[in-house]
Design a protein around this motif. Structure first.
Motif, mmCIF file in Angstrom:
data_model
loop_
_atom_site.group_PDB
_atom_site.id
_atom_site.type_symbol
_atom_site.label_atom_id
_atom_site.label_comp_id
_atom_site.label_asym_id
_atom_site.label_seq_id
_atom_site.Cartn_x
_atom_site.Cartn_y
_atom_site.Cartn_z
ATOM 1 N N ASP A 236 10.683 5.539 4.874
ATOM 2 C CA ASP A 236 9.577 5.835 3.966
ATOM 3 C C ASP A 236 9.984 5.589 2.515
ATOM 4 N N GLU A 237 11.200 5.967 2.170
ATOM 5 C CA GLU A 237 11.677 5.750 0.802
ATOM 6 C C GLU A 237 11.773 4.263 0.486
ATOM 7 N N GLU A 238 12.224 3.476 1.466
ATOM 8 C CA GLU A 238 12.305 2.034 1.239
ATOM 9 C C GLU A 238 10.924 1.402 1.122
ATOM 10 N N TRP A 239 9.958 1.873 1.908
ATOM 11 C CA TRP A 239 8.597 1.350 1.766
ATOM 12 C C TRP A 239 8.071 1.612 0.362
ATOM 13 N N GLU A 240 8.334 2.797 -0.160
ATOM 14 C CA GLU A 240 7.871 3.106 -1.507
ATOM 15 C C GLU A 240 8.541 2.193 -2.530
ATOM 16 N N THR A 241 9.818 1.903 -2.343
ATOM 17 C CA THR A 241 10.515 0.990 -3.257
ATOM 18 C C THR A 241 9.928 -0.420 -3.145
ATOM 19 N N ILE A 242 9.646 -0.860 -1.939
ATOM 20 C CA ILE A 242 9.049 -2.182 -1.748
ATOM 21 C C ILE A 242 7.708 -2.264 -2.465
ATOM 22 N N ARG A 243 6.901 -1.210 -2.344
ATOM 23 C CA ARG A 243 5.603 -1.209 -3.035
ATOM 24 C C ARG A 243 5.785 -1.279 -4.545
ATOM 25 N N CYS A 244 6.741 -0.532 -5.058
ATOM 26 C CA CYS A 244 6.988 -0.543 -6.504
ATOM 27 C C CYS A 244 7.482 -1.919 -6.967
ATOM 28 N N LEU A 245 8.340 -2.547 -6.174
ATOM 29 C CA LEU A 245 8.831 -3.868 -6.534
ATOM 30 C C LEU A 245 7.699 -4.896 -6.509
ATOM 31 N N TYR A 246 6.813 -4.772 -5.537
ATOM 32 C CA TYR A 246 5.657 -5.668 -5.486
ATOM 33 C C TYR A 246 4.768 -5.468 -6.717
ATOM 34 N N ASP A 247 4.521 -4.216 -7.069
ATOM 35 C CA ASP A 247 3.705 -3.940 -8.249
ATOM 36 C C ASP A 247 4.361 -4.478 -9.513
ATOM 37 N N VAL A 274 -13.212 -23.768 -18.428
ATOM 38 C CA VAL A 274 -13.489 -22.816 -17.350
ATOM 39 C C VAL A 274 -12.146 -22.401 -16.751
ATOM 40 N N VAL A 275 -11.904 -21.108 -16.651
ATOM 41 C CA VAL A 275 -10.665 -20.593 -16.078
ATOM 42 C C VAL A 275 -11.015 -19.817 -14.810
ATOM 43 N N VAL A 276 -10.428 -20.213 -13.702
ATOM 44 C CA VAL A 276 -10.624 -19.502 -12.436
ATOM 45 C C VAL A 276 -9.283 -18.919 -12.014
ATOM 46 N N PHE A 277 -9.309 -17.636 -11.671
ATOM 47 C CA PHE A 277 -8.114 -16.911 -11.252
ATOM 48 C C PHE A 277 -8.344 -16.399 -9.841
ATOM 49 N N THR A 278 -7.458 -16.778 -8.912
ATOM 50 C CA THR A 278 -7.595 -16.333 -7.534
ATOM 51 C C THR A 278 -6.216 -16.306 -6.873
ATOM 52 N N ALA A 279 -6.179 -16.130 -5.563
ATOM 53 C CA ALA A 279 -4.928 -16.084 -4.806
ATOM 54 C C ALA A 279 -5.134 -16.790 -3.483
ATOM 55 N N ASP A 280 -4.032 -17.272 -2.892
ATOM 56 C CA ASP A 280 -4.170 -17.953 -1.607
ATOM 57 C C ASP A 280 -4.332 -16.969 -0.454
ATOM 58 N N HIS A 281 -3.814 -15.775 -0.623
ATOM 59 C CA HIS A 281 -3.950 -14.707 0.377
ATOM 60 C C HIS A 281 -3.402 -13.442 -0.247
ATOM 61 N N GLY A 282 -3.517 -12.332 0.465
ATOM 62 C CA GLY A 282 -2.987 -11.069 -0.035
ATOM 63 C C GLY A 282 -1.604 -10.774 0.518
ATOM 64 N N GLU A 283 -1.311 -9.484 0.672
ATOM 65 C CA GLU A 283 0.034 -9.058 1.053
ATOM 66 C C GLU A 283 -0.031 -7.660 1.646
ATOM 67 N N LEU A 284 0.822 -7.396 2.623
ATOM 68 C CA LEU A 284 0.985 -6.050 3.150
ATOM 69 C C LEU A 284 2.264 -5.443 2.584
ATOM 70 N N VAL A 285 2.197 -4.193 2.212
ATOM 71 C CA VAL A 285 3.383 -3.492 1.704
ATOM 72 C C VAL A 285 3.517 -2.169 2.449
ATOM 73 N N GLY A 286 3.568 -2.294 3.775
ATOM 74 C CA GLY A 286 3.736 -1.136 4.640
ATOM 75 C C GLY A 286 2.563 -0.867 5.542
ATOM 76 N N GLU A 287 1.376 -1.349 5.191
ATOM 77 C CA GLU A 287 0.225 -1.146 6.053
ATOM 78 C C GLU A 287 0.440 -1.851 7.391
ATOM 79 N N HIS A 288 -0.035 -1.217 8.444
ATOM 80 C CA HIS A 288 0.054 -1.791 9.797
ATOM 81 C C HIS A 288 1.498 -2.107 10.190
#
Length: 459
Positions: A236-247, A274-288
């Motif tokens: 659980d502690e590592e998941w929280e660190t992973i989330r913080c690093l992603y953020d 014209v500026v368009v900002f998007t992403a190719d996909h998202g990310e999981l950081v512990g979900e599922h």
């Protein structure tokens, strides 16, 4: 009107928030923001045919898109804009969104695959444009180039896994500056930031926004490998660190995107861009139970930001569903260029203007390695069917149960039949489109394996 398309690898839609990305949040508040934009795949290979060529991944036999000389109906946004007189340039550090997979089509300049040596990059682009990409000579040179390029990066002392967004900004702005004074020459620039892609190794000052003590690059990479390949061992502690690093990485992207927009404004070109900002996909950081972006279709993986700054349009929030296959038609519409007849998507401007309702269906697919058995259908009202091959099916009303837990499965709901029929029809249509069509890069090619290893998908 100029066009700047900024795509961010692995950026979840919910990070466009003041807590993590305040500058991008402010940009969205002053622009047109689509709150229900859906990626047409859970990975770069699955998404970029949709972004650049308005084409579903499952409609192409192989990875990427076919080469320009293959004929057939596929046309990229860069090709369409180039034919309309635009100068075109792309800047990416993801091999699966590079010239190796034919995404150089239509670009006058494409900086790709981590080249720190200008001469090496020029040689590569010459090879790509002048040799048969199915021939033995090209494939030998491509493999040698990949190894030489890695050597250049090591010798140059690059601290991070991927070329940073600030560096890509500099390259793109050099292109913009070179257009200054060119009579009546509009430009199209595409930047693909890799910073939010694992491993999350943001500079220390960004880590300190979310962590008491910054982690070393080695520790960031260790956590990334563990979360991606052995998530069952993550504490659980590592998941929280992973989330913080992603953020922290998202916060870095936030500053760099703002820096790019400010630079356009300082040059006096933002009011003509014209500026368009998007992403190719998202990310999981512990979900599922996952980190990264597995070949599955959870909301955290397929929901992406989609923001359009148009100098002549007022700020607006559009809640209707759109898809990444709508990117190219939208940008063509924005600048008054006719969309290619065989594009699968449609302009999102029609939703802004109220001319059409939300796109009823968004589909996603991944690869031949699972016989395209992993796919999804998402309906505009929030109902969604996931087919995860041997892992079975799940049906959710994601507006009512956004966490998509197994106990939320509604495969017994009346909506299931319509979702299943739509997904069956989509899969049948994709199969017909693949048959006899021109091919991309074979998924069994040794180069593909090397690129999967480079990006951390294989141990």
């Amino acid at each position: 009107m100029n066009v700047a398309l900024v795509t961010v690898d692995s950026l979840r839609a919910d990070r466009i928030a003041s807590r993590v990305m305040p500058e991008t949040r402010a940009f969205a508040d002053d622009a047109v923001e689509f709150t229900e934009a859906v990626a047409n795949g859970p990975s770069t290979p699955a998404s970029f045919p949709a972004i650049h060529a308005s084409r579903y991944f499952a409609s192409i036999d192989g990875l990427g898109i076919p080469p320009a000389d293959a004929g057939g109906p596929i046309r990229t946004l860069a090709e369409v804009l180039s034919d309309a007189g635009y100068a075109t340039a792309g800047y990416t550090d993801n091999q699966f969104a590079s010239g190796a997979y034919h995404f150089d089509r239509g670009f006058d300049v494409l900086h790709d695959a981590s080249s720190d040596g200008a001469n090496v990059n020029e040689v590569k682009q010459f090879v790509q444009r002048n040799l048969d990409k199915d021939g033995a000579v090209f494939r030998t040179i491509e493999r040698v180039y990949t190894r030489v390029d890695a050597l250049f990066a090591t010798a140059g002392g690059r601290e991070f896994e991927h070329e940073r967004a600030d560096s890509l900004n500099e390259r793109a702005l050099e292109f913009v500056d070179a257009r200054d004074g060119e009579d009546d020459e509009d430009w199209f620039a595409w930047l693909h930031y890799m910073d939010a892609h694992h491993p999350y190794e943001a500079p220390a000052e960004y880590q300190r926004r979310f962590l008491d003590d910054p982690r070393s690059v080695g520790e960031c990479r260790r956590l990334s490998r563990k979360g991606t390949h052995h998530p069952e061992e993550v504490t659980d502690e590592e998941w929280e660190t992973i989330r913080c690093l992603y953020d922290a990485e998202c916060a870095y992207v936030d500053d760099q995107f703002r820096a790019f927009v400010d630079a356009l404004e300082d040059r006096g070109v933002l009011d003509d861009t014209v500026v368009v900002f998007t992403a190719d996909h998202g990310e999981l950081v512990g979900e599922h139970g996952h980190a990264g972006h597995p070949p599955e279709f959870w909301e955290g993986v397929v929901r992406v930001p989609f923001i359009v700054h148009h100098p002549e349009r007022s700020a607006a929030t559009v809640d209707g569903q759109i898809r990444l296959v709508d990117t190219a038609p939208t940008l063509a519409d924005v600048v008054g260029v006719d969309a290619h007849d065989d594009w699968e998507g449609a302009s999102a401007l029609e939703l802004i203007d109220g001319d059409v309702d939300a796109r009823e269906w968004a589909f996603g697919d991944v690869g031949r390695s699972v016989d395209y058995g992993r796919c999804c259908a998402r309906r505009a009202d929030g109902w969604k069917l996931l087919r995860h091959a041997d892992d079975g099916e799940l049906c959710f009303d994601v507006r009512a149960t956004p966490d998509e837990r197994p106990e939320d499965d509604r495969s017994d709901a009346p909506e299931y039949d319509a979702l299943a029929a739509a997904l069956d029809d989509h899969q049948d249509r994709m199969r017909r489109m693949r048959e006899g069509a021109e091919r991309g890069v074979d998924e069994t090619d040794e180069m593909v394996t090397e690129h999967l290893e480079d990006l951390g998908y294989l141990e």
